[in-house]
Design a protein around this motif. Structure first.
Motif, PDB file in Angstrom:
ATOM      1  N   ASN A 119       0.711  -1.279   0.050  1.00 26.12           N
ATOM      2  CA  ASN A 119       0.139  -0.083  -0.027  1.00 26.12           C
ATOM      3  C   ASN A 119       0.767   1.442   0.084  1.00 26.12           C
ATOM      4  N   ALA A 133       3.054   2.853  -4.532  1.00 24.44           N
ATOM      5  CA  ALA A 133       2.807   3.847  -5.594  1.00 24.44           C
ATOM      6  C   ALA A 133       3.074   4.935  -5.335  1.00 24.44           C
ATOM      7  N   ALA A 134       2.750   5.422  -4.240  1.00 21.10           N
ATOM      8  CA  ALA A 134       3.425   6.818  -3.520  1.00 21.10           C
ATOM      9  C   ALA A 134       4.676   7.025  -3.444  1.00 21.10           C
ATOM     10  N   LYS A 180       6.301   7.323  -7.099  1.00 24.84           N
ATOM     11  CA  LYS A 180       6.137   8.753  -7.504  1.00 24.84           C
ATOM     12  C   LYS A 180       7.064   9.789  -7.008  1.00 24.84           C
ATOM     13  N   SER A 219       0.893  -1.996  -7.025  1.00 27.03           N
ATOM     14  CA  SER A 219      -0.193  -1.429  -5.930  1.00 27.03           C
ATOM     15  C   SER A 219      -1.485  -2.271  -6.036  1.00 27.03           C
ATOM     16  N   SER A 242      -4.421  -1.187  -6.840  1.00 25.79           N
ATOM     17  CA  SER A 242      -5.245  -0.497  -7.716  1.00 25.79           C
ATOM     18  C   SER A 242      -4.575  -0.271  -9.053  1.00 25.79           C
ATOM     19  N   GLU A 247      -5.700   1.742 -11.105  1.00 29.44           N
ATOM     20  CA  GLU A 247      -5.512   3.232 -11.531  1.00 29.44           C
ATOM     21  C   GLU A 247      -4.261   3.930 -10.669  1.00 29.44           C
ATOM     22  N   GLU A 248      -4.009   3.441  -9.576  1.00 28.36           N
ATOM     23  CA  GLU A 248      -2.777   3.986  -8.996  1.00 28.36           C
ATOM     24  C   GLU A 248      -1.594   3.323  -9.447  1.00 28.36           C
ATOM     25  N   THR A 249      -1.530   2.311 -10.103  1.00 24.25           N
ATOM     26  CA  THR A 249      -0.466   1.872 -10.680  1.00 24.25           C
ATOM     27  C   THR A 249      -0.159   2.551 -12.079  1.00 24.25           C
ATOM     28  N   HIS A 250      -1.295   3.100 -12.642  1.00 15.81           N
ATOM     29  CA  HIS A 250      -1.079   3.785 -13.912  1.00 15.81           C
ATOM     30  C   HIS A 250      -0.572   5.080 -13.787  1.00 15.81           C
ATOM     31  N   ASP A 251      -1.039   5.687 -12.610  1.00 12.86           N
ATOM     32  CA  ASP A 251      -0.503   6.941 -12.449  1.00 12.86           C
ATOM     33  C   ASP A 251       0.910   7.086 -11.748  1.00 12.86           C
ATOM     34  N   ALA A 252       1.204   5.995 -11.186  1.00 14.09           N
ATOM     35  CA  ALA A 252       2.853   5.734 -10.919  1.00 14.09           C
ATOM     36  C   ALA A 252       3.622   5.537 -12.109  1.00 14.09           C
TER      37      ALA A 252
END
Length: 341
Positions: free
Chosen positions: A77, A80-81, A84, A100, A102, A104-109
């Motif tokens: 958890n 991802a943060a 980044k 991650s 999620s 979505e979180e992985t995509h953002d990372a």
């Protein structure tokens, strides 16, 4: 470009310490710093391993201009943060799976990694196992012809603790995700449809924690081939890791690794040794090879073997498997998060 990669390790649990052991085997790598939320018990270990900096704040590693790359071995958890932040700090990144829980979180990372122009390798260590690499090579060179069926068996010798189960993200995201990655790697084709069946047969407490311990997932690949994966949290005879690809010209099989190949045959029985007990024994060399290849990619500016997108696609398959389990129907991958990362 420097011929030494200076690294920091974020998270000093079992996998973090394993990576430290393996990184020390590679002359081109210097381990400068390790961070963990609690370090009181790590001082002697750090001294023994010639680690200069031990800190409770992983930002110390990201702000250190001498550190070229970080290994993210903290709980999922947090991945991802930290990815980044590490990307913004221009550090190359090795991250344990999954990126991650999620997509979505992985995509953002992954977008942050792309924007920063740094490398990200995901820790799917089984790609580096010589047996599985050989099977992939046989598929790539058309030795077995057009692949028709992939079979993967992956069974643990004992279930994890219930606390681990609760925090794991579930069997598909925690355990079978390795097999989802292996399926894409071996077949060199994307998964387009997933159908999952799962139940609790090993430990009722796993079900009470909201997970399953026994599962079969079938896959349809873009190239028309089919796949089947079976997982169990408990195989009483050891760590069961087998793989088979059947094609129109033949079949390639990777069997379990055993301590020796000695087989004893008498009038009463034929006996050989059990499989190696668990993943640390089974994939010892694979863990070394994955960090060696990451270092080479960073030092020579080459692509990593297992990219952020590989992690992303495995997570998409895991998400689809969970959707299939809950809905009782096959799930096509375009029904889930579609961005290709």
């Amino acid at each position: 470009m420097s011929n030494v990669l200076t690294v920091g390790v974020i998270g000093a649990g079992r996998i973090g310490k394993l990576h430290v052991d393996n990184l020390k085997l590679i002359p081109q790598i210097k381990i400068k710093a390790v961070s963990d939320v609690v370090v009181d018990h790590l001082h002697d270990w750090a001294t023994t391993n010639e680690i200069d900096v031990l800190t409770t704040n992983y930002s110390d590693l990201l702000n250190d201009g001498e550190i070229d790359a970080v290994f993210i071995c903290s709980p999922t958890n947090t991945h991802a943060a930290i990815i980044k932040e590490a990307a913004q700090a221009k550090k190359h990144i090795f991250c344990e799976k999954p990126v991650s829980f999620s997509v979505e979180e992985t995509h953002d990372a992954l977008k942050a990694v792309e924007a920063a122009g740094v490398k990200l390798q995901v820790g799917f260590n089984r790609r580096f196992d010589p047996n599985f690499k050989k099977v992939r090579e046989l598929v790539q060179t058309n030795e077995i012809g057009q692949p028709h069926v992939l079979k993967i068996t992956s069974r643990d010798p004992q279930p994890p603790s219930i606390d681990y189960v609760r925090a794991s993200g579930g069997l598909f995201m925690d355990m079978m995700i390795h097999d989802f990655d292996m399926a894409r790697y071996i077949m060199d084709s994307e998964v387009v449809e997933v159908s999952a069946q799962g139940t609790v047969l090993v430990d009722p407490a796993i079900g009470e924690a909201g997970d399953i311990d026994t599962a079969i997932v079938t896959l349809k690949f873009e190239n028309g081939a089919l796949g089947v994966i079976d997982n169990s949290r408990q195989a009483v005879y050891g760590y069961d890791q087998r793989l088979e690809v059947f094609g129109n010209k033949g079949v390639a099989t990777a069997d379990n690794c055993i301590p020796t190949t000695v087989q004893v045959s008498t009038s009463e029985h034929v006996v050989k040794e059990k499989p190696l007990y668990f993943f640390l024994e089974r994939y010892t060399q694979a863990y070394v090879e994955e960090v060696k290849e990451f270092a080479t990619a960073c030092l020579t500016d080459q692509p990593v073997t297992c990219s952020g997108n590989d992690g992303f696609q495995a997570e998409r398959i895991a998400k689809a498997a969970k959707e299939s389990l809950l809905s009782g129907r096959p799930v096509r991958l375009e029904e889930s998060y579609v961005t290709n990362g």
